[in-house]
Scaffold this motif. Structure first.
Motif, PDB file in Angstrom:
ATOM      1  N   THR A 272       0.813  -1.166  -0.049  1.00  0.00           N
ATOM      2  CA  THR A 272      -0.203   0.058   0.167  1.00  0.00           C
ATOM      3  C   THR A 272       0.657   1.347  -0.032  1.00  0.00           C
ATOM      4  OG1 THR A 272      -1.820  -1.293   1.318  1.00  0.00           O
ATOM      5  CG2 THR A 272      -2.084   1.193   1.143  1.00  0.00           C
ATOM      6  N   ILE A 273       0.704   2.165  -0.832  1.00  0.00           N
ATOM      7  CA  ILE A 273       1.630   3.389  -1.190  1.00  0.00           C
ATOM      8  C   ILE A 273       0.619   4.438  -1.300  1.00  0.00           C
ATOM      9  CG2 ILE A 273       3.144   1.821  -2.131  1.00  0.00           C
ATOM     10  CD1 ILE A 273       2.588   3.549  -4.685  1.00  0.00           C
ATOM     11  N   GLY A 274       1.063   5.646  -1.234  1.00  0.00           N
ATOM     12  CA  GLY A 274       0.452   6.843  -1.567  1.00  0.00           C
ATOM     13  C   GLY A 274       1.543   7.694  -2.778  1.00  0.00           C
ATOM     14  N   THR A 275       0.543   8.026  -3.719  1.00  0.00           N
ATOM     15  CA  THR A 275       1.177   8.716  -4.740  1.00  0.00           C
ATOM     16  C   THR A 275       0.111  10.051  -5.371  1.00  0.00           C
ATOM     17  OG1 THR A 275       1.737   8.160  -7.138  1.00  0.00           O
ATOM     18  CG2 THR A 275      -0.283   7.066  -6.569  1.00  0.00           C
ATOM     19  N   THR A 276       0.541  10.922  -6.021  1.00  0.00           N
ATOM     20  CA  THR A 276       0.109  11.964  -6.478  1.00  0.00           C
ATOM     21  C   THR A 276      -0.461  11.762  -7.960  1.00  0.00           C
ATOM     22  OG1 THR A 276       2.048  12.953  -7.112  1.00  0.00           O
ATOM     23  CG2 THR A 276       1.397  13.410  -4.732  1.00  0.00           C
ATOM     24  N   PHE A 277      -0.415  10.501  -8.422  1.00  0.00           N
ATOM     25  CA  PHE A 277      -1.308  10.617 -10.040  1.00  0.00           C
ATOM     26  C   PHE A 277      -1.619   9.076  -9.949  1.00  0.00           C
ATOM     27  CE2 PHE A 277      -0.989   9.318 -14.224  1.00  0.00           C
ATOM     28  CZ  PHE A 277      -1.962   9.867 -14.805  1.00  0.00           C
ATOM     29  N   PHE A 278      -2.719   8.833 -10.514  1.00  0.00           N
ATOM     30  CA  PHE A 278      -3.215   7.498 -10.882  1.00  0.00           C
ATOM     31  C   PHE A 278      -4.015   7.815 -12.307  1.00  0.00           C
ATOM     32  CE2 PHE A 278      -6.691   3.902 -10.126  1.00  0.00           C
ATOM     33  CZ  PHE A 278      -5.440   3.086 -10.276  1.00  0.00           C
ATOM     34  N   PRO A 279      -3.913   6.966 -13.264  1.00  0.00           N
ATOM     35  CA  PRO A 279      -4.276   7.282 -14.536  1.00  0.00           C
ATOM     36  C   PRO A 279      -5.862   6.941 -14.602  1.00  0.00           C
ATOM     37  CG  PRO A 279      -2.886   5.275 -14.454  1.00  0.00           C
ATOM     38  CD  PRO A 279      -2.791   5.709 -13.320  1.00  0.00           C
ATOM     39  N   ASP A 280      -6.461   6.320 -13.740  1.00  0.00           N
ATOM     40  CA  ASP A 280      -7.881   6.025 -13.845  1.00  0.00           C
ATOM     41  C   ASP A 280      -8.740   6.672 -13.191  1.00  0.00           C
ATOM     42  OD1 ASP A 280      -7.145   3.879 -15.606  1.00  0.00           O
ATOM     43  OD2 ASP A 280      -6.808   2.410 -14.084  1.00  0.00           O
ATOM     44  N   VAL A 281      -8.449   8.044 -12.605  1.00  0.00           N
ATOM     45  CA  VAL A 281      -9.312   8.897 -11.935  1.00  0.00           C
ATOM     46  C   VAL A 281     -10.304   9.285 -12.670  1.00  0.00           C
ATOM     47  CG1 VAL A 281      -9.086  11.168 -10.626  1.00  0.00           C
ATOM     48  CG2 VAL A 281      -7.436   9.461 -10.254  1.00  0.00           C
ATOM     49  N   PRO A 306       2.401   6.588 -17.580  1.00  0.00           N
ATOM     50  CA  PRO A 306       3.039   7.570 -16.785  1.00  0.00           C
ATOM     51  C   PRO A 306       3.147   7.319 -15.468  1.00  0.00           C
ATOM     52  CG  PRO A 306       0.911   8.222 -17.469  1.00  0.00           C
ATOM     53  CD  PRO A 306       1.076   6.751 -18.148  1.00  0.00           C
ATOM     54  N   ASN A 307       4.277   7.690 -14.601  1.00  0.00           N
ATOM     55  CA  ASN A 307       4.355   7.565 -13.355  1.00  0.00           C
ATOM     56  C   ASN A 307       3.925   8.930 -12.844  1.00  0.00           C
ATOM     57  OD1 ASN A 307       6.641   9.127 -13.528  1.00  0.00           O
ATOM     58  ND2 ASN A 307       7.924   7.325 -13.299  1.00  0.00           N
ATOM     59  N   GLN A 308       4.295   9.334 -11.421  1.00  0.00           N
ATOM     60  CA  GLN A 308       3.673  10.302 -10.814  1.00  0.00           C
ATOM     61  C   GLN A 308       4.763  11.407 -11.039  1.00  0.00           C
ATOM     62  OE1 GLN A 308       3.835  10.116  -6.422  1.00  0.00           O
ATOM     63  NE2 GLN A 308       5.893  10.826  -6.488  1.00  0.00           N
ATOM     64  N   MET A 309       6.125  11.049 -11.382  1.00  0.00           N
ATOM     65  CA  MET A 309       7.023  12.199 -11.858  1.00  0.00           C
ATOM     66  C   MET A 309       6.620  12.791 -13.346  1.00  0.00           C
ATOM     67  SD  MET A 309       8.297  10.032  -9.812  1.00  0.00           S
ATOM     68  CE  MET A 309       9.106   9.645  -8.104  1.00  0.00           C
ATOM     69  N   ASP A 310       6.338  11.758 -14.052  1.00  0.00           N
ATOM     70  CA  ASP A 310       5.979  12.239 -15.470  1.00  0.00           C
ATOM     71  C   ASP A 310       4.589  13.331 -15.162  1.00  0.00           C
ATOM     72  OD1 ASP A 310       7.437  10.396 -16.835  1.00  0.00           O
ATOM     73  OD2 ASP A 310       6.319   8.510 -16.506  1.00  0.00           O
ATOM     74  N   ALA A 311       3.758  13.007 -14.611  1.00  0.00           N
ATOM     75  CA  ALA A 311       2.319  13.689 -14.363  1.00  0.00           C
ATOM     76  C   ALA A 311       2.742  15.073 -13.529  1.00  0.00           C
ATOM     77  CB  ALA A 311       1.564  12.973 -13.433  1.00  0.00           C
ATOM     78  N   ALA A 312       3.861  15.032 -12.785  1.00  0.00           N
ATOM     79  CA  ALA A 312       4.114  16.271 -12.041  1.00  0.00           C
ATOM     80  C   ALA A 312       5.169  17.246 -12.818  1.00  0.00           C
ATOM     81  CB  ALA A 312       4.916  16.035 -10.761  1.00  0.00           C
ATOM     82  N   VAL A 313       5.978  16.702 -13.668  1.00  0.00           N
ATOM     83  CA  VAL A 313       6.679  17.728 -14.520  1.00  0.00           C
ATOM     84  C   VAL A 313       5.606  18.009 -15.646  1.00  0.00           C
ATOM     85  CG1 VAL A 313       7.599  15.984 -16.319  1.00  0.00           C
ATOM     86  CG2 VAL A 313       8.867  17.757 -15.494  1.00  0.00           C
ATOM     87  N   TYR A 314       4.771  17.563 -16.159  1.00  0.00           N
ATOM     88  CA  TYR A 314       3.846  17.989 -16.999  1.00  0.00           C
ATOM     89  C   TYR A 314       3.293  18.987 -16.566  1.00  0.00           C
ATOM     90  CZ  TYR A 314      -0.430  17.540 -19.967  1.00  0.00           C
ATOM     91  OH  TYR A 314      -1.760  17.952 -20.868  1.00  0.00           O
ATOM     92  N   ASP A 315       2.550  18.951 -15.292  1.00  0.00           N
ATOM     93  CA  ASP A 315       1.802  20.064 -14.688  1.00  0.00           C
ATOM     94  C   ASP A 315       2.630  21.109 -14.418  1.00  0.00           C
ATOM     95  OD1 ASP A 315      -0.621  18.799 -14.658  1.00  0.00           O
ATOM     96  OD2 ASP A 315      -0.473  18.075 -12.718  1.00  0.00           O
ATOM     97  N   ILE A 316       4.117  20.914 -14.148  1.00  0.00           N
ATOM     98  CA  ILE A 316       4.890  22.057 -13.947  1.00  0.00           C
ATOM     99  C   ILE A 316       5.125  22.902 -15.116  1.00  0.00           C
ATOM    100  CG2 ILE A 316       7.314  22.726 -13.491  1.00  0.00           C
ATOM    101  CD1 ILE A 316       7.658  20.292 -11.691  1.00  0.00           C
ATOM    102  N   VAL A 317       5.021  22.349 -16.326  1.00  0.00           N
ATOM    103  CA  VAL A 317       4.914  23.215 -17.392  1.00  0.00           C
ATOM    104  C   VAL A 317       3.709  24.210 -17.375  1.00  0.00           C
ATOM    105  CG1 VAL A 317       4.840  23.323 -19.927  1.00  0.00           C
ATOM    106  CG2 VAL A 317       6.382  21.725 -18.615  1.00  0.00           C
ATOM    107  N   TYR A 318       2.553  23.385 -17.112  1.00  0.00           N
ATOM    108  CA  TYR A 318       1.313  24.363 -17.117  1.00  0.00           C
ATOM    109  C   TYR A 318       1.385  25.271 -16.069  1.00  0.00           C
ATOM    110  CZ  TYR A 318      -1.157  21.810 -20.988  1.00  0.00           C
ATOM    111  OH  TYR A 318      -1.752  21.544 -22.109  1.00  0.00           O
TER     112      TYR A 318
END
Length: 390
Positions: A272-281, A306-318
């Motif tokens: 069980t983990i915590g993450t800041t991105f899940f593709p099926d949300v 995509p992992n959470q770092m991929d999502a995070a860096v995508y969002d950083i640009v935005y």
């Protein structure tokens, strides 16, 4: 003369010269990549996410009539190389802001330099607690491990899963992993009144974890709080299964690898983990994951989810794009210093910005965003709970 003042005066002169030499008027962002080195399994696809975000924004007309341009530097996760990259972006490339660096160790070296230079930075992965403290130009689109593991334990409590006792396991040769095992896990167990029965440690290069698991078997905890990159989690899970230990292993973002269940070859059930991105949300996350998969497959990448770092860096640009829009950034040479500060100020004010990870706000330089609590069920990640840290 004070050394910081000398540095600031030298930097200002360099910025002015390089900015005057830039004639294309693009809005330049520097990007510290970790395409090689120890973080490549997590960071190797980040560039694809950055390029995707930039293409999307520019295709819609850019920001304030200007296109975003990204200049890149592979730091290989090395703090010294990260400092070199930051100086190059600030002085030679006249960048308005910097995407990255990746790791906590890099942040510790670049945030002080960036503060003196007056250039915003935003890390996509550094999760050691407290890294933004004292820095007005330093931001993290991450959630520190203390807050993440807090949400994991909160979910376990709310779901009434077994949590009468705990133990810690951690890698000693990774800064964040050691911090999780020696500081974060004991503190969070105390918060949730979970007695800590003991701890084990290991080296990341160690393949044989049988002594550590034998000790955990003797301790017989309901929960093992793990501080480790994905590789350590794989080895621990396999050895736990081999020795017939059914304890629930919990962790934070350091082991948030989309392919982790598959890499465990049937071990790790209930991890069980915590993450800041899940593709099926929702539809947005699914669309991002689909386009990311298309591009990573075309690039010959082995991991296409995509992992959470991929999502995070995508969002950083935005996030930078939104801050530049609100600040009315022009990219004009004579306004570079002021516009860097304006970007910083707008980032600090952002509240509930609707991003692919969920709604993002900043508090003291750190992103506040949803934590998705996942567990391994039947060999794949399953959403246990969605929580918002305080």
């Amino acid at each position: 003369m004070n050394r910081s003042l000398v540095f600031g005066a030298t930097l200002l002169a360099a910025v002015s010269a390089s900015a005057m030499a830039r004639a294309d008027g693009d809005l330049v962002l520097g990007y510290m990549m970790a395409k090689s080195g120890p973080y490549v399994s997590l960071a190797g696809t980040n560039e694809i996410a950055v390029d995707l975000a930039v293409e999307e924004i520019n295709a819609k007309g850019g920001i304030n009539g200007k296109k975003i341009k990204v200049v890149k530097f592979d730091t290989a996760g090395d703090p010294k190389q990260a400092t070199t990259a930051l100086r190059r972006f600030a002085e030679d490339d006249a960048a308005l802001a910097v995407i990255g660096p990746f790791s906590s160790s890099e942040v510790r070296t670049t945030f002080p330099v960036g503060e003196r230079a007056g250039i915003p930075q935003m890390s996509m992965a550094s999760s050691a607690p407290g890294l933004t403290k004292g820095f007005s130009y330093g931001f993290r689109n991450t959630t520190d491990e203390g807050k993440v593991i807090d949400q994991v334990l909160g979910a376990i409590k709310d779901k009434k899963l077994p949590a009468a006792s705990g133990a810690a396991a951690y890698a000693t040769d990774d800064v964040v992993s050691k911090s999780i095992g020696t500081n974060v896990v004991p503190k969070m167990f105390e918060k949730y009144a979970i007695p800590l029965k003991g701890s084990v440690d290991f080296q990341l290069a160690a393949f044989d974890l049988s002594p550590q698991v034998s000790k955990l078997k003797e301790l017989a905890p309901d929960i093992v709080g793990l501080g480790s990159p994905p590789e350590g989690a794989v080895n621990l899970a396999k050895e736990l299964k081999r020795q017939g230990v059914n304890t629930r292993v919990i962790g934070g973002t350091t082991i948030a690898d989309p392919e982790l269940p598959k890499r465990m070859d049937g071990a790790g059930e209930n991890l069980t983990i915590g993450t800041t991105f899940f593709p099926d949300v929702n539809a947005t996350t699914k669309a991002f994951a689909a386009e990311f998969a298309k591009r990573t497959k075309a690039a010959g990448q082995t991991r296409t989810e995509p992992n959470q770092m991929d999502a995070a860096v995508y969002d950083i640009v935005y996030l930078y794009a939104e801050a530049m829009k609100r600040a009315g950034v022009t990219g004009e040479a004579g306004k570079l210093v002021a516009e860097r500060t304006a970007i910083r100020d707008q980032l600090a004010k952002l509240k509930d910005y609707d991003a692919v990870e969920g709604k993002i706000s900043f508090v003291d330089g750190d992103a506040v965003k949803p934590v998705y609590v996942l567990e391994v069920k039947s060999g794949k990640w399953s959403l246990l709970d969605t929580r918002m840290p305080d």
